[in-house]
Design an enzyme around this catalytic site. Structure first.
Site, PDB file in Angstrom:
ATOM      1  N   ASP A  22       0.809  -1.223   0.000  1.00 24.21           N
ATOM      2  CA  ASP A  22       0.000   0.000   0.000  1.00 24.21           C
ATOM      3  C   ASP A  22       0.841   1.271   0.000  1.00 24.21           C
ATOM      4  O   ASP A  22       0.480   2.289   0.586  1.00 24.21           O
ATOM      5  CB  ASP A  22      -0.968   0.008   1.208  1.00 24.21           C
ATOM      6  CG  ASP A  22      -1.797  -1.262   1.257  1.00 24.21           C
ATOM      7  OD1 ASP A  22      -2.207  -1.727   0.182  1.00 24.21           O
ATOM      8  OD2 ASP A  22      -2.025  -1.790   2.356  1.00 24.21           O
ATOM      9  N   LYS A  27      -0.828   4.456  -7.980  1.00 28.02           N
ATOM     10  CA  LYS A  27      -0.706   5.839  -8.439  1.00 28.02           C
ATOM     11  C   LYS A  27       0.537   6.020  -9.304  1.00 28.02           C
ATOM     12  O   LYS A  27       0.496   6.672 -10.348  1.00 28.02           O
ATOM     13  CB  LYS A  27      -0.647   6.806  -7.233  1.00 28.02           C
ATOM     14  CG  LYS A  27      -0.265   8.189  -7.708  1.00 28.02           C
ATOM     15  CD  LYS A  27      -0.179   9.269  -6.687  1.00 28.02           C
ATOM     16  CE  LYS A  27       0.560  10.435  -7.363  1.00 28.02           C
ATOM     17  NZ  LYS A  27       0.405  11.710  -6.735  1.00 28.02           N
ATOM     18  N   ASN A  47      -5.245 -10.326  -3.605  1.00 21.18           N
ATOM     19  CA  ASN A  47      -4.868  -9.751  -2.301  1.00 21.18           C
ATOM     20  C   ASN A  47      -4.398  -8.304  -2.479  1.00 21.18           C
ATOM     21  O   ASN A  47      -4.412  -7.520  -1.541  1.00 21.18           O
ATOM     22  CB  ASN A  47      -3.775 -10.591  -1.607  1.00 21.18           C
ATOM     23  CG  ASN A  47      -2.555 -10.856  -2.483  1.00 21.18           C
ATOM     24  OD1 ASN A  47      -2.554 -10.546  -3.668  1.00 21.18           O
ATOM     25  ND2 ASN A  47      -1.515 -11.426  -1.906  1.00 21.18           N
ATOM     26  N   HIS A  50      -4.775  -1.789  -5.668  1.00 20.49           N
ATOM     27  CA  HIS A  50      -4.026  -0.631  -6.160  1.00 20.49           C
ATOM     28  C   HIS A  50      -5.001   0.474  -6.537  1.00 20.49           C
ATOM     29  O   HIS A  50      -5.840   0.289  -7.416  1.00 20.49           O
ATOM     30  CB  HIS A  50      -3.157  -1.029  -7.363  1.00 20.49           C
ATOM     31  CG  HIS A  50      -2.087  -2.020  -7.006  1.00 20.49           C
ATOM     32  ND1 HIS A  50      -1.169  -2.490  -7.906  1.00 20.49           N
ATOM     33  CD2 HIS A  50      -1.777  -2.604  -5.813  1.00 20.49           C
ATOM     34  CE1 HIS A  50      -0.358  -3.337  -7.288  1.00 20.49           C
ATOM     35  NE2 HIS A  50      -0.717  -3.424  -6.027  1.00 20.49           N
ATOM     36  N   THR A 258       3.445 -12.833   2.270  1.00 26.52           N
ATOM     37  CA  THR A 258       2.506 -13.463   1.353  1.00 26.52           C
ATOM     38  C   THR A 258       3.246 -14.619   0.669  1.00 26.52           C
ATOM     39  O   THR A 258       4.391 -14.925   1.029  1.00 26.52           O
ATOM     40  CB  THR A 258       1.906 -12.427   0.378  1.00 26.52           C
ATOM     41  OG1 THR A 258       0.870 -13.075  -0.376  1.00 26.52           O
ATOM     42  CG2 THR A 258       2.951 -11.829  -0.563  1.00 26.52           C
ATOM     43  N   SER A 433       5.333  12.252  -4.025  1.00 29.47           N
ATOM     44  CA  SER A 433       3.887  12.306  -4.219  1.00 29.47           C
ATOM     45  C   SER A 433       3.266  13.086  -3.069  1.00 29.47           C
ATOM     46  O   SER A 433       3.522  12.803  -1.898  1.00 29.47           O
ATOM     47  CB  SER A 433       3.347  10.878  -4.286  1.00 29.47           C
ATOM     48  OG  SER A 433       1.950  10.907  -4.363  1.00 29.47           O
TER      49      SER A 433
HETATM   50  P1  GDP Z   1      -0.855   0.329  -3.499  1.00 30.59           P
HETATM   51  O1  GDP Z   1      -1.434  -0.964  -3.039  1.00 30.59           O
HETATM   52  O2  GDP Z   1       0.614   0.400  -3.293  1.00 30.59           O
HETATM   53  O3  GDP Z   1      -1.241   0.674  -4.913  1.00 30.59           O
HETATM   54  O4  GDP Z   1      -1.489   1.450  -2.557  1.00 30.59           O
HETATM   55  P2  GDP Z   1      -3.044   1.585  -2.138  1.00 30.59           P
HETATM   56  O5  GDP Z   1      -3.818   2.063  -3.302  1.00 30.59           O
HETATM   57  O6  GDP Z   1      -3.513   0.341  -1.470  1.00 30.59           O
HETATM   58  O7  GDP Z   1      -2.940   2.668  -0.989  1.00 30.59           O
HETATM   59  C1  GDP Z   1      -2.418   3.927  -1.224  1.00 30.59           C
HETATM   60  C2  GDP Z   1      -3.488   4.958  -0.856  1.00 30.59           C
HETATM   61  O8  GDP Z   1      -2.893   6.215  -0.764  1.00 30.59           O
HETATM   62  C3  GDP Z   1      -4.594   5.094  -1.895  1.00 30.59           C
HETATM   63  O9  GDP Z   1      -5.787   5.439  -1.249  1.00 30.59           O
HETATM   64  C4  GDP Z   1      -4.106   6.260  -2.751  1.00 30.59           C
HETATM   65  O10 GDP Z   1      -5.157   6.965  -3.403  1.00 30.59           O
HETATM   66  C5  GDP Z   1      -3.446   7.122  -1.720  1.00 30.59           C
HETATM   67  N1  GDP Z   1      -2.296   7.916  -2.161  1.00 30.59           N
HETATM   68  C6  GDP Z   1      -1.330   7.611  -3.066  1.00 30.59           C
HETATM   69  N2  GDP Z   1      -0.385   8.563  -3.093  1.00 30.59           N
HETATM   70  C7  GDP Z   1      -0.757   9.489  -2.176  1.00 30.59           C
HETATM   71  C8  GDP Z   1      -0.165  10.698  -1.702  1.00 30.59           C
HETATM   72  O11 GDP Z   1       0.910  11.121  -2.123  1.00 30.59           O
HETATM   73  N3  GDP Z   1      -0.842  11.375  -0.718  1.00 30.59           N
HETATM   74  C9  GDP Z   1      -2.019  10.937  -0.218  1.00 30.59           C
HETATM   75  N4  GDP Z   1      -2.595  11.655   0.732  1.00 30.59           N
HETATM   76  N5  GDP Z   1      -2.604   9.798  -0.638  1.00 30.59           N
HETATM   77  C10 GDP Z   1      -1.970   9.076  -1.591  1.00 30.59           C
HETATM   78  P1  IMO Z   2      -0.845  -4.200  -2.255  1.00 29.88           P
HETATM   79  O1  IMO Z   2      -0.463  -4.705  -3.620  1.00 29.88           O
HETATM   80  C1  IMO Z   2      -0.829  -4.768   2.096  1.00 29.88           C
HETATM   81  C2  IMO Z   2      -0.565  -8.906   3.554  1.00 29.88           C
HETATM   82  C3  IMO Z   2      -1.829  -9.340   4.277  1.00 29.88           C
HETATM   83  C4  IMO Z   2      -1.246 -10.342   5.253  1.00 29.88           C
HETATM   84  C5  IMO Z   2      -0.131 -11.002   4.441  1.00 29.88           C
HETATM   85  C6  IMO Z   2      -0.527 -12.323   3.809  1.00 29.88           C
HETATM   86  O2  IMO Z   2      -2.174  -3.549  -2.213  1.00 29.88           O
HETATM   87  O3  IMO Z   2       0.251  -3.403  -1.636  1.00 29.88           O
HETATM   88  P2  IMO Z   2      -2.197 -12.998   1.855  1.00 29.88           P
HETATM   89  O4  IMO Z   2      -3.675 -12.774   1.684  1.00 29.88           O
HETATM   90  O5  IMO Z   2      -1.374 -12.446   0.752  1.00 29.88           O
HETATM   91  O6  IMO Z   2      -1.873 -14.439   2.141  1.00 29.88           O
HETATM   92  O7  IMO Z   2      -1.808 -12.199   3.192  1.00 29.88           O
HETATM   93  O8  IMO Z   2       0.200 -10.085   3.414  1.00 29.88           O
HETATM   94  N1  IMO Z   2      -0.781  -8.351   2.192  1.00 29.88           N
HETATM   95  C7  IMO Z   2      -0.831  -7.051   1.908  1.00 29.88           C
HETATM   96  N2  IMO Z   2      -0.762  -5.969   2.696  1.00 29.88           N
HETATM   97  N3  IMO Z   2      -0.936  -4.607   0.749  1.00 29.88           N
HETATM   98  C8  IMO Z   2      -0.989  -5.681  -0.061  1.00 29.88           C
HETATM   99  O9  IMO Z   2      -1.011  -5.564  -1.408  1.00 29.88           O
HETATM  100  C9  IMO Z   2      -0.953  -6.968   0.511  1.00 29.88           C
HETATM  101  N4  IMO Z   2      -0.983  -8.213   0.003  1.00 29.88           N
HETATM  102  C10 IMO Z   2      -0.867  -9.049   1.037  1.00 29.88           C
HETATM  103  O10 IMO Z   2      -2.454  -8.265   4.924  1.00 29.88           O
HETATM  104  O11 IMO Z   2      -0.630  -9.658   6.327  1.00 29.88           O
HETATM  105 MG    MG Z   3      -2.907  -1.692  -1.747  1.00 22.96          MG
END
Ligand code: GDP
Ligand code: IMO
Ligand code: MG
Length: 454
Positions: A22, A27, A47, A50, A258, A433
């Site tokens: 996350d 982005k 899992n 994005h 994971t 960012s």
């Molecule tokens: P990913 O799994 O790595 O793609 O990240 P996620 O989408 O799960 O979580 C990132 C969150 O942060 C999302 O809600 C994005 O919209 C938000 N986000 C990304 N970049 C920024 C930033 O620079 N500032 C803020 N405030 N939010 C951001």
């Molecule tokens: P993105 O791509 C955050 C974590 C789960 C758990 C561990 C194992 O959005 O960054 P799983 O279901 O894969 O067997 O879970 O890994 N996990 C993540 N945490 N972002 C993810 O993906 C994750 N993918 C798996 O929360 O702790």
């Molecule tokens: Mg994510």
């Protein structure tokens, strides 16, 4: 030895999370998509979550590469991904309903393994078992998975004889014959975890999954040849990491990881493209740390400060909605994952979230239980539990920075924070960012897209 003229090789790029997920990979992939032709997922499954924000529209991608939003890019789900056909078809339908083109531009490897309903049942049953009192006597080993069936599906891949691949969905008779054997054994395995389950019905499953196969047929491909054809044609590839390096099955905080190689080391195996083809590795790093699920987190702030970060950063899971654990930036961890991934640059995301704190801490070393210090990460949960972070404390900044035009106009303390990260990691911060939107991004110190065009 040749002496003739050689053209510079096309630079292919990898985007990879340097923490526990996350980091804002969606982005940054969206931002880089305009400079690439093919966007490829190489690991993980549903899992992942994005998020891409375009204006006021927010999209959550789970299995489909984030590049799909452009409409004219080829998006590939590589052989290293575990595909839940039901979730994938839902994702396709949702995107189409929002006007996004998902046709022959989406290619799915015939060798990607399939997540079946019994994998999700097994995932949940094992987590419940490990959370239960009986298992607690041995210590709570539940991982806090997303319950998307990821672990059991990869386990079947490694076990071989119990696995189903996307290509198998296109051959109903073969699928049916495999499912008859698999279902018999699988019911017993689920019941061994103390869950009373109706016997799995191989005929019903075979019919349903053959239907999914028919719907996916136009997308299924030998993506290894397709990717190499693209490379030969001079098209630029962008590899989109899912999950993140500290969750890598080999290099993460085992066993709280994971089940795939989420670091860039997963790219060759998960796509069939040699690692040498990748010239640029952009490591995505939040300006602080978060983690969802269980496992060690040395810089965790289980207090009011952590709560403030969670609320400012809207740190709730894209896939499961769970509140994310929050803490200070751990540069011991980031330097390690950047090393394993071969990061050539860093994108520092969610930087705007750190505005308004009196002081900010950066973890630069760990103190070990015997009192000695180390700057090395420990990719083993049990041993990592014992470390104490050693911090550098820096003054914070009060101004909101979302609209900053360039790196030079950030508050001096914010600039110092970025420079210190570059010093400790030895890697340049190429992207900063400042908000979830495309326009809220500094690339090489300047706004990537002029605010006026937003
Ligand atoms: P990913 O799994 O790595 O793609 O990240 P996620 O989408 O799960 O979580 C990132 C969150 O942060 C999302 O809600 C994005 O919209 C938000 N986000 C990304 N970049 C920024 C930033 O620079 N500032 C803020 N405030 N939010 C951001
Ligand atoms: P993105 O791509 C955050 C974590 C789960 C758990 C561990 C194992 O959005 O960054 P799983 O279901 O894969 O067997 O879970 O890994 N996990 C993540 N945490 N972002 C993810 O993906 C994750 N993918 C798996 O929360 O702790
Ligand atoms: Mg994510």
């Amino acid at each position: 030895m040749t002496t003739g003229h050689r053209t510079a090789p096309t630079v292919h790029t990898a985007v990879v999370g340097l923490q526990w997920g996350d980091e804002g990979k969606g982005k940054i992939v969206d931002l880089l998509t305009s400079e690439h032709d093919v966007i490829v997922r190489y690991n993980g499954g549903a899992n992942a979550g994005h998020t891409v924000q375009v204006g006021t529209e927010r999209y959550a991608l789970h299995l489909i590469p984030s590049g799909i939003l452009y409409g004219d890019k080829t998006c590939v789900i590589g052989n290293g991904v575990v595909v839940d056909p039901e979730k994938l078809l839902q994702e396709i339908d949702t995107l189409r309903a929002r006007g996004i083109r998902v046709g022959t531009n989406l290619r799915i490897s015939d060798r990607a393994h399939v997540v079946m309903p019994y994998h999700k049942e097994q995932d949940a049953a094992l987590e419940e078992y490990l959370t239960s009192k009986t298992a607690h006597d041995q210590g709570n080993l539940s991982i806090g998975t997303t319950r998307r069936g990821i672990g059991p599906a990869y386990a079947d891949k490694v076990r071989r004889s119990m696995a189903i691949r996307v290509g198998d969905l296109l051959d109903p008779e073969y699928l049916r014959s495999r499912l008859h054997v698999i279902c018999k054994l699988r019911t017993a395995e689920i019941e061994a975890l103390g869950v009373k389950t109706a016997p799995l019905d191989p005929e019903a499953l075979a019919t349903r999954y053959a239907e999914f196969g028919e719907r996916l047929r136009p997308h299924v491909d030998d993506t290894v040849y397709a990717l190499h054809d693209s490379i030969r044609a001079g098209r630029r590839i962008l590899f989109e990491g899912a999950n993140a390096s500290l969750l890598d099955i080999d290099h993460g905080t085992f066993p709280y990881v994971t089940s795939s190689n989420c670091s860039t080391l997963g790219i060759p195996a998960g796509t069939g493209v040699p690692g040498a083809a990748i010239g640029r590795v952009l490591g995505i790093m939040k300006a602080y740390s978060t983690r969802v699920g269980a496992g060690p987190f040395p810089t965790e702030l289980d207090n009011e400060l952590g709560h403030r970060i969670r609320e400012r950063g809207r740190e709730y899971g894209t896939t499961t909605g769970r509140p994310r654990r929050c803490g200070w930036l751990d540069l011991v961890a980031v330097r390690y994952s950047a090393m394993v991934c071969g990061a050539t640059g860093i994108a520092c995301t969610l930087f705007d979230v750190l505005s308004g704190f009196d002081e900010i801490k950066l973890c630069v070393r760990y103190r070990l239980p015997d009192g000695t210090e180390t700057d090395r990460f420990i990719p083993d949960a049990h041993r990592l539990e014992g470390v104490t972070p050693i911090y550098e404390t820096m003054p914070g900044w009060s101004d909101e920075i979302r609209d900053a035009a360039d790196r030079d106009s950030l508050p001096a303390t914010a600039r110092k924070y970025l420079s210190r990260i570059e010093e400790v990691t030895g890697i340049p911060i190429e992207v900063v960012s400042l908000g979830p939107e495309r326009t809220q991004t500094l690339v090489d110190g300047r706004r990537a897209i002029a605010l006026a065009t937003a």
